[in-house]
Design an enzyme around this catalytic site. Sequence first.
Site, PDB file in Angstrom:
ATOM      1  N   ASN A  92      43.525  51.220  11.139  1.00 17.58           N
ATOM      2  CA  ASN A  92      43.461  51.249  12.595  1.00 17.58           C
ATOM      3  C   ASN A  92      42.653  52.463  13.070  1.00 17.58           C
ATOM      4  OD1 ASN A  92      45.183  53.068  14.617  1.00 17.58           O
ATOM      5  ND2 ASN A  92      45.139  50.989  15.434  1.00 17.58           N
ATOM      6  N   GLN A 123      39.766  45.022  15.417  1.00 18.34           N
ATOM      7  CA  GLN A 123      40.722  45.319  14.362  1.00 18.34           C
ATOM      8  C   GLN A 123      41.911  44.364  14.434  1.00 18.34           C
ATOM      9  OE1 GLN A 123      41.370  49.660  14.704  1.00 18.34           O
ATOM     10  NE2 GLN A 123      39.702  49.749  13.226  1.00 18.34           N
ATOM     11  N   ALA A 124      42.608  44.246  13.288  1.00 17.80           N
ATOM     12  CA  ALA A 124      43.724  43.300  13.211  1.00 17.80           C
ATOM     13  C   ALA A 124      44.805  43.626  14.257  1.00 17.80           C
ATOM     14  CB  ALA A 124      44.325  43.323  11.815  1.00 17.80           C
ATOM     15  N   CYS A 125      44.908  44.895  14.651  1.00 20.09           N
ATOM     16  CA  CYS A 125      45.932  45.313  15.607  1.00 20.09           C
ATOM     17  C   CYS A 125      45.559  44.936  17.043  1.00 20.09           C
ATOM     18  CB  CYS A 125      46.134  46.821  15.511  1.00 20.09           C
ATOM     19  SG  CYS A 125      44.605  47.728  15.732  1.00 20.09           S
ATOM     20  N   GLY A 126      44.334  44.409  17.229  1.00 26.03           N
ATOM     21  CA  GLY A 126      43.918  44.007  18.569  1.00 26.03           C
ATOM     22  C   GLY A 126      43.046  45.041  19.247  1.00 26.03           C
TER      23      GLY A 126
END
Length: 178
Positions: A133, A164-167
């Site tokens: 992140n 990113q995968a976290c948005g």
Amino acid sequence: MNELAGKHIVLGLSGGIACYKAAELCRALVKAGATVQVVMTEAAEQFMTAVTMQALSGRPVFTSQWDARTSGGADNNMPHINLSREADAIVVAPASADFMAKLVHGRADELLSLMCLARPIESVPLILAPAMNREMWSHPATQRNIEQLRADGTTVLDVGAGEQACGETGDGRMLEPD
Ligand SMILES: Cc1cc2nc3c(=O)[nH]c(=O)nc-3n(C[C@H](O)[C@H](O)[C@H](O)COP(=O)(O)O)c2cc1C
């Protein structure tokens, strides 16, 4: 001339979403003619199965320092020694923030970090492909750790920017396998 043909690469996976890219990397290395020995941390196994990595590499995956299977042709119950001795390079992709922090301190409480510490430092290069992140990436602790790893002779690759995968959007994506 393909530089990877005939090379033996130990591919380490630590915990992060980018483990899916390690599967692609493994496939590409094998396609390029390298042999690949996969070693995974416990956290990495939450993101990718050892079964998949075994299928892609064509070799049993190692996940534990206590694994008694013969490795590197030796029958001494020491995968951390045997696997690193036969490697042309160790590539950790993805390298988590946590894993890099461990390396900085020479910690060795599981197979992958133990193997990095026990490798012959002059002849087996260690290459890390960080992935995390954007806040983790830009944190002073992570940047300090990367500086120290480079000073210790480790190659720390850059990261990519983007979604990113976290948005969130920013720096910290693992580089693409190619
Ligand atoms: C869903 C999820 C995604 C994560 N993604 C990352 C990541 O991309 N990068 C990272 O450094 N840590 C990430 N973490 C945290 C690590 O998995 C955690 O720090 C773990 O202790 C790493 O262990 P290892 O370094 O031994 O593999 C994530 C955790 C979760 C639950």
